[in-house]
Design a protein around this motif. Sequence first.
Motif, PDB file in Angstrom:
ATOM      1  N   SER A  83       0.825  -1.190   0.000  1.00 44.95           N
ATOM      2  CA  SER A  83       0.000   0.000   0.000  1.00 44.95           C
ATOM      3  C   SER A  83       0.867   1.251   0.000  1.00 44.95           C
ATOM      4  O   SER A  83       0.573   2.229  -0.679  1.00 44.95           O
ATOM      5  CB  SER A  83      -0.921   0.006   1.225  1.00 44.95           C
ATOM      6  OG  SER A  83      -1.814  -1.081   1.157  1.00 44.95           O
ATOM      7  N   VAL A  88      -1.869   3.686  -2.467  1.00 44.50           N
ATOM      8  CA  VAL A  88      -3.304   3.426  -2.468  1.00 44.50           C
ATOM      9  C   VAL A  88      -3.743   2.984  -1.075  1.00 44.50           C
ATOM     10  O   VAL A  88      -3.228   2.010  -0.547  1.00 44.50           O
ATOM     11  CB  VAL A  88      -3.676   2.341  -3.496  1.00 44.50           C
ATOM     12  CG1 VAL A  88      -5.171   2.061  -3.446  1.00 44.50           C
ATOM     13  CG2 VAL A  88      -3.267   2.756  -4.896  1.00 44.50           C
ATOM     14  N   ASP A  89      -4.678   3.718  -0.496  1.00 44.45           N
ATOM     15  CA  ASP A  89      -5.249   3.334   0.791  1.00 44.45           C
ATOM     16  C   ASP A  89      -6.514   2.528   0.507  1.00 44.45           C
ATOM     17  O   ASP A  89      -7.614   3.084   0.422  1.00 44.45           O
ATOM     18  CB  ASP A  89      -5.560   4.572   1.632  1.00 44.45           C
ATOM     19  CG  ASP A  89      -5.923   4.216   3.065  1.00 44.45           C
ATOM     20  OD1 ASP A  89      -6.358   3.075   3.309  1.00 44.45           O
ATOM     21  OD2 ASP A  89      -5.776   5.091   3.941  1.00 44.45           O
ATOM     22  N   VAL A  90      -6.351   1.231   0.327  1.00 43.26           N
ATOM     23  CA  VAL A  90      -7.454   0.370  -0.075  1.00 43.26           C
ATOM     24  C   VAL A  90      -8.581   0.398   0.952  1.00 43.26           C
ATOM     25  O   VAL A  90      -9.760   0.482   0.597  1.00 43.26           O
ATOM     26  CB  VAL A  90      -6.954  -1.071  -0.298  1.00 43.26           C
ATOM     27  CG1 VAL A  90      -8.127  -2.019  -0.516  1.00 43.26           C
ATOM     28  CG2 VAL A  90      -6.012  -1.125  -1.493  1.00 43.26           C
ATOM     29  N   ASN A  93     -10.538   3.640   0.677  1.00 42.43           N
ATOM     30  CA  ASN A  93     -11.320   3.655  -0.556  1.00 42.43           C
ATOM     31  C   ASN A  93     -12.525   2.732  -0.467  1.00 42.43           C
ATOM     32  O   ASN A  93     -13.632   3.068  -0.908  1.00 42.43           O
ATOM     33  CB  ASN A  93     -10.447   3.241  -1.742  1.00 42.43           C
ATOM     34  CG  ASN A  93      -9.358   4.240  -2.055  1.00 42.43           C
ATOM     35  OD1 ASN A  93      -9.411   5.388  -1.624  1.00 42.43           O
ATOM     36  ND2 ASN A  93      -8.358   3.819  -2.814  1.00 42.43           N
ATOM     37  N   GLU A  96     -15.232   4.239   1.644  1.00 40.04           N
ATOM     38  CA  GLU A  96     -15.958   5.292   0.937  1.00 40.04           C
ATOM     39  C   GLU A  96     -16.983   4.708  -0.032  1.00 40.04           C
ATOM     40  O   GLU A  96     -18.120   5.190  -0.125  1.00 40.04           O
ATOM     41  CB  GLU A  96     -14.974   6.182   0.184  1.00 40.04           C
ATOM     42  CG  GLU A  96     -15.632   7.351  -0.530  1.00 40.04           C
ATOM     43  CD  GLU A  96     -14.642   8.275  -1.211  1.00 40.04           C
ATOM     44  OE1 GLU A  96     -15.086   9.185  -1.948  1.00 40.04           O
ATOM     45  OE2 GLU A  96     -13.419   8.077  -1.016  1.00 40.04           O
ATOM     46  N   VAL A  97     -16.588   3.661  -0.761  1.00 37.59           N
ATOM     47  CA  VAL A  97     -17.520   3.017  -1.688  1.00 37.59           C
ATOM     48  C   VAL A  97     -18.685   2.404  -0.926  1.00 37.59           C
ATOM     49  O   VAL A  97     -19.851   2.539  -1.328  1.00 37.59           O
ATOM     50  CB  VAL A  97     -16.790   1.944  -2.522  1.00 37.59           C
ATOM     51  CG1 VAL A  97     -17.800   1.116  -3.332  1.00 37.59           C
ATOM     52  CG2 VAL A  97     -15.775   2.583  -3.459  1.00 37.59           C
ATOM     53  N   SER A 301     -17.112   1.426 -11.546  1.00 34.75           N
ATOM     54  CA  SER A 301     -16.595   2.549 -10.765  1.00 34.75           C
ATOM     55  C   SER A 301     -17.239   3.871 -11.136  1.00 34.75           C
ATOM     56  O   SER A 301     -17.524   4.705 -10.276  1.00 34.75           O
ATOM     57  CB  SER A 301     -15.072   2.651 -10.941  1.00 34.75           C
ATOM     58  OG  SER A 301     -14.406   1.621 -10.245  1.00 34.75           O
ATOM     59  N   THR A 320     -11.643   2.406  -8.399  1.00 31.94           N
ATOM     60  CA  THR A 320     -11.983   3.303  -7.293  1.00 31.94           C
ATOM     61  C   THR A 320     -11.468   2.756  -5.967  1.00 31.94           C
ATOM     62  O   THR A 320     -11.138   3.519  -5.056  1.00 31.94           O
ATOM     63  CB  THR A 320     -13.509   3.491  -7.215  1.00 31.94           C
ATOM     64  OG1 THR A 320     -13.969   4.079  -8.444  1.00 31.94           O
ATOM     65  CG2 THR A 320     -13.891   4.399  -6.055  1.00 31.94           C
ATOM     66  N   ILE A 321     -11.353   1.445  -5.871  1.00 37.23           N
ATOM     67  CA  ILE A 321     -10.850   0.809  -4.652  1.00 37.23           C
ATOM     68  C   ILE A 321      -9.346   0.596  -4.708  1.00 37.23           C
ATOM     69  O   ILE A 321      -8.619   0.957  -3.774  1.00 37.23           O
ATOM     70  CB  ILE A 321     -11.546  -0.548  -4.423  1.00 37.23           C
ATOM     71  CG1 ILE A 321     -13.048  -0.344  -4.208  1.00 37.23           C
ATOM     72  CG2 ILE A 321     -10.923  -1.278  -3.227  1.00 37.23           C
ATOM     73  CD1 ILE A 321     -13.835  -1.647  -4.149  1.00 37.23           C
ATOM     74  N   GLY A 323      -7.090   1.579  -7.283  1.00 37.76           N
ATOM     75  CA  GLY A 323      -6.270   2.481  -8.081  1.00 37.76           C
ATOM     76  C   GLY A 323      -6.192   2.037  -9.526  1.00 37.76           C
ATOM     77  O   GLY A 323      -6.694   0.983  -9.915  1.00 37.76           O
TER      78      GLY A 323
END
Length: 333
Positions: A83, A88-90, A93, A96-97, A301, A320-321, A323
């Motif tokens: 990460s 990317v902060d999976v 993300n 948020e989704v 996405s 979106t999750i 990257g």
Amino acid sequence: MLIAAAAATAMRLPSSSATCTFTCCCAIVSSASSGSAFLTRPSTSRPNSSAMADPSTHSVTSQASRASALAGARVASSASAASGTTGVDVAANLAEVRTKIAGKVSECNRPEGSVRLVAVSKTKPVELLMDAYNAGQRSFGENYAQELVSKAAELPPDISWHFIGPLQSNKAAPLVKNVGLPKLACVETVATMKLANKLNNAVENLENYEGSEDDKKLGIYLQVNTSGEESKSGLAPGEELISLAKDITANCPRLSIDGLMTIGAPGDLGCFDTLVKCREDVAEALGLDSVDTLDLSMGMSGDYPDAIERGATSVRVGSTIFGARDYSNLNKK
């Protein structure tokens, strides 16, 4: 020699370091063993849909739990590094989704837990998938057969895999055999009788299946070309779709038609409405008690909130999750 040196180093560690190391390992295993495939509990109106089954709501054998923990521990140690490398902060993300999905479901006055999130992880390293797994995600989607097989062998066994890419008929048997059931929850891209027969035979010949014979079925979605674009795969709405649905129901007892799937044209929300109508037609043709027994896999996405507004029960969200994707080193066997 390396193993001996590592053991010697461990023996020289002070007790506090040893305790910290043990505690961290336990935390990793605990994290890898928890989570849910859904944002909330699945709808109770669809008890027989294998694609909607949430592995975390069923009892898991101690052997499977240990395997899940060990598999998680193998890759979790490098997940944070991955990460950090990708930026990317999976987990963030993913959260948020999930929030957007829950908000849209509530806004549309739909039942809580009526939309599944499939995290599309094609081309992504297993370390990033473990980030999502440790954040509670259990449903993952892959576009390439060999990539799914490889990841399923390395990642925890309670992951529910959806195949969402074009599948050549000669790849059907290896996919089913190497991933197995119920880990392979659904093939979302069935559009020919040839592929359906290959999948049906693969399930029939599947060895080491631990469930009952009655439950030995693979979930499939029928892919519909709702935009009419030549570049898109799938069945034409109407007679072509209805005919295949009937043929599979009559001749493929090891397959369960659990829903319909479409990609649609970017920006054309009418494609979602078309799939809704297709579901009504298929449900009527097959004599189903309710259209709700069939999933609607639509929305990615860029448009999954719109898809939910129009009735999606499963959305496929990737970049979106995880990257942007890198295809440079992908082996598409």
